[in-house]
Design an enzyme around this catalytic site. Structure first.
Site, PDB file in Angstrom:
ATOM      1  N   ARG A  38      78.561  20.666  50.557  1.00  0.00           N
ATOM      2  CA  ARG A  38      77.219  20.727  49.955  1.00  0.00           C
ATOM      3  C   ARG A  38      77.095  19.759  48.774  1.00  0.00           C
ATOM      4  NH1 ARG A  38      77.247  22.745  54.104  1.00  0.00           N
ATOM      5  NH2 ARG A  38      76.159  24.620  54.825  1.00  0.00           N
TER       6      ARG A  38
ATOM      7  N   CYS B 275      81.263  14.149  12.696  1.00  0.00           N
ATOM      8  CA  CYS B 275      80.080  13.392  12.274  1.00  0.00           C
ATOM      9  C   CYS B 275      78.827  14.257  12.350  1.00  0.00           C
ATOM     10  CB  CYS B 275      79.872  12.164  13.160  1.00  0.00           C
ATOM     11  SG  CYS B 275      81.083  10.859  12.983  1.00  0.00           S
TER      12      CYS B 275
ATOM     13  N   CYS C 165      80.838  35.255  17.889  1.00  0.00           N
ATOM     14  CA  CYS C 165      80.325  36.347  18.700  1.00  0.00           C
ATOM     15  C   CYS C 165      80.768  37.692  18.135  1.00  0.00           C
ATOM     16  CB  CYS C 165      80.817  36.201  20.144  1.00  0.00           C
ATOM     17  SG  CYS C 165      80.213  34.719  20.973  1.00  0.00           S
TER      18      CYS C 165
ATOM     19  N   ASP D  65      94.821  29.531  25.450  1.00  0.00           N
ATOM     20  CA  ASP D  65      94.243  30.668  24.732  1.00  0.00           C
ATOM     21  C   ASP D  65      95.356  31.651  24.403  1.00  0.00           C
ATOM     22  OD1 ASP D  65      92.755  33.032  23.904  1.00  0.00           O
ATOM     23  OD2 ASP D  65      91.016  32.129  24.876  1.00  0.00           O
TER      24      ASP D  65
ATOM     25  N   ALA E 127      88.227  25.863  12.794  1.00  0.00           N
ATOM     26  CA  ALA E 127      89.468  25.108  12.586  1.00  0.00           C
ATOM     27  C   ALA E 127      89.973  24.524  13.898  1.00  0.00           C
ATOM     28  CB  ALA E 127      90.523  26.005  11.955  1.00  0.00           C
TER      29      ALA E 127
ATOM     30  N   ASN F 129      86.144  28.988  17.022  1.00  0.00           N
ATOM     31  CA  ASN F 129      86.885  28.873  15.772  1.00  0.00           C
ATOM     32  C   ASN F 129      86.705  27.478  15.192  1.00  0.00           C
ATOM     33  OD1 ASN F 129      89.537  27.968  14.350  1.00  0.00           O
ATOM     34  ND2 ASN F 129      89.582  30.204  14.245  1.00  0.00           N
TER      35      ASN F 129
ATOM     36  N   LYS G 293      94.538  36.449  27.970  1.00  0.00           N
ATOM     37  CA  LYS G 293      93.390  35.800  28.608  1.00  0.00           C
ATOM     38  C   LYS G 293      93.802  34.590  29.439  1.00  0.00           C
ATOM     39  CE  LYS G 293      89.798  37.157  25.313  1.00  0.00           C
ATOM     40  NZ  LYS G 293      88.752  36.691  24.373  1.00  0.00           N
TER      41      LYS G 293
ATOM     42  N   ARG H 171      80.737  39.559  28.880  1.00  0.00           N
ATOM     43  CA  ARG H 171      80.381  38.161  29.109  1.00  0.00           C
ATOM     44  C   ARG H 171      81.512  37.305  29.667  1.00  0.00           C
ATOM     45  NH1 ARG H 171      81.757  39.476  24.281  1.00  0.00           N
ATOM     46  NH2 ARG H 171      83.094  38.203  22.967  1.00  0.00           N
TER      47      ARG H 171
ATOM     48  N   CYS I 269      86.679   9.833  12.144  1.00  0.00           N
ATOM     49  CA  CYS I 269      86.567   8.725  13.117  1.00  0.00           C
ATOM     50  C   CYS I 269      86.140   7.394  12.527  1.00  0.00           C
ATOM     51  CB  CYS I 269      85.626   9.106  14.255  1.00  0.00           C
ATOM     52  SG  CYS I 269      83.874   9.175  13.785  1.00  0.00           S
TER      53      CYS I 269
END
Length: 257
Positions: free
Chosen positions: A5, A174, A195, A53, A132, A130, A77, A64, A255
């Site tokens: 498809r 940026c 969340c 993770d 960081a 997160n 996870k 969710r 950067c």
């Protein structure tokens, strides 16, 4: 037949499918965003998928995080997602790490990139909540010239951008800089909305995860960045979305030259 498809689509032929098959994605986060984006990419025929993770599944995740069920509560996870994805498409090479991404473990990302053919598409997917971790992943993206597809979801809305900092068009820092940091907590740690402390509608993460998958498929299969120098902002409460242009901050500490 599995991908017939897609191959029927105009501008998506055997060449695009083979390019996708040769591709590698590294996903940071196997939660509300990581679950739908990884499942869609695996079903679409990605070649190699690596999940990072260190969290475990909790009851509140089931609202969710679509790869998990009540029987998975208490399990890691990354490993649980790996098992579920491996059953969905046995032709995809799925692997995982349950280590937290930090300065000591970013070398594993670089090694994954080095182990692949130099011309094979490679993409970092930010599915974390997160600040960081996002900044660290962005640093890897800039240092190693790896594109970074970053998604976020909170409440009824989400954001998405595909950064190619080696083109001097800007990076995650940026665009966001320090704005996600809130007032310091009693422990002097920076606070961010997540969340966990702010809530999220179940559909928000699923929609943003699949928008992220759509952008990844376009980039990996067709070599197109559909969000070039643009931040997509989706608002579920009004069912609208718009895009904002960004450019490199010449004073960016990550950067800029």
């Amino acid at each position: 037949m599995r991908y017939s498809r897609q191959i029927l689509l105009e501008n998506w032929d055997i060449t695009a499918q083979e390019r996708l098959k040769a591709s590698t994605v590294v996903i940071l986060g196997a939660g509300g965003l990581g679950c739908p984006v990884s499942e869609t990419l695996v079903r679409a025929g990605i070649g190699n998928l690596y999940i990072i993770d260190d969290d475990v599944i909790e009851m509140s995740n089931l609202q969710r995080q679509t790869l998990f069920t009540v029987e998975d509560i208490g399990q890691g996870k990354a490993e649980t997602a790996y098992k579920a994805l491996s059953k969905i498409n046995e032709y995809v090479n799925v692997s995982y790490s349950d280590q937290r991404l930090n300065d000591d473990t970013t070398d594993s990302l670089i090694k994954i990139k080095q182990d692949k053919a130099s011309d094979a598409p490679f993409l970092l997917l930010d599915c974390s909540d997160n600040f960081a971790a996002r900044e660290l992943l962005n640093q890897v993206s800039v240092n190693e010239s790896i594109p970074l597809l970053s998604a976020s979801a909170l409440g009824y809305s989400g954001q998405l951008a595909l950064y190619e900092p080696y083109k001097q068009t800007g990076c995650y820092h940026c665009v966001f800089g320090e704005v996600l940091k809130k007032e310091p907590t009693e422990t002097n740690e920076p606070m961010t909305q997540t969340c966990t402390n702010s809530g999220v509608l179940a559909s928000t993460t699923t929609i943003m995860g699949n928008l992220q998958a759509n952008a990844a498929l376009q980039y990996l299969g067709r070599g197109i960045n559909p969000l070039f120098s643009q931040l997509l902002i989706w608002d579920g409460s009004s069912m609208t979305q718009h895009k904002m242009r960004y450019r490199q901050d010449k004073q960016c500490q990550v950067c800029a030259d």
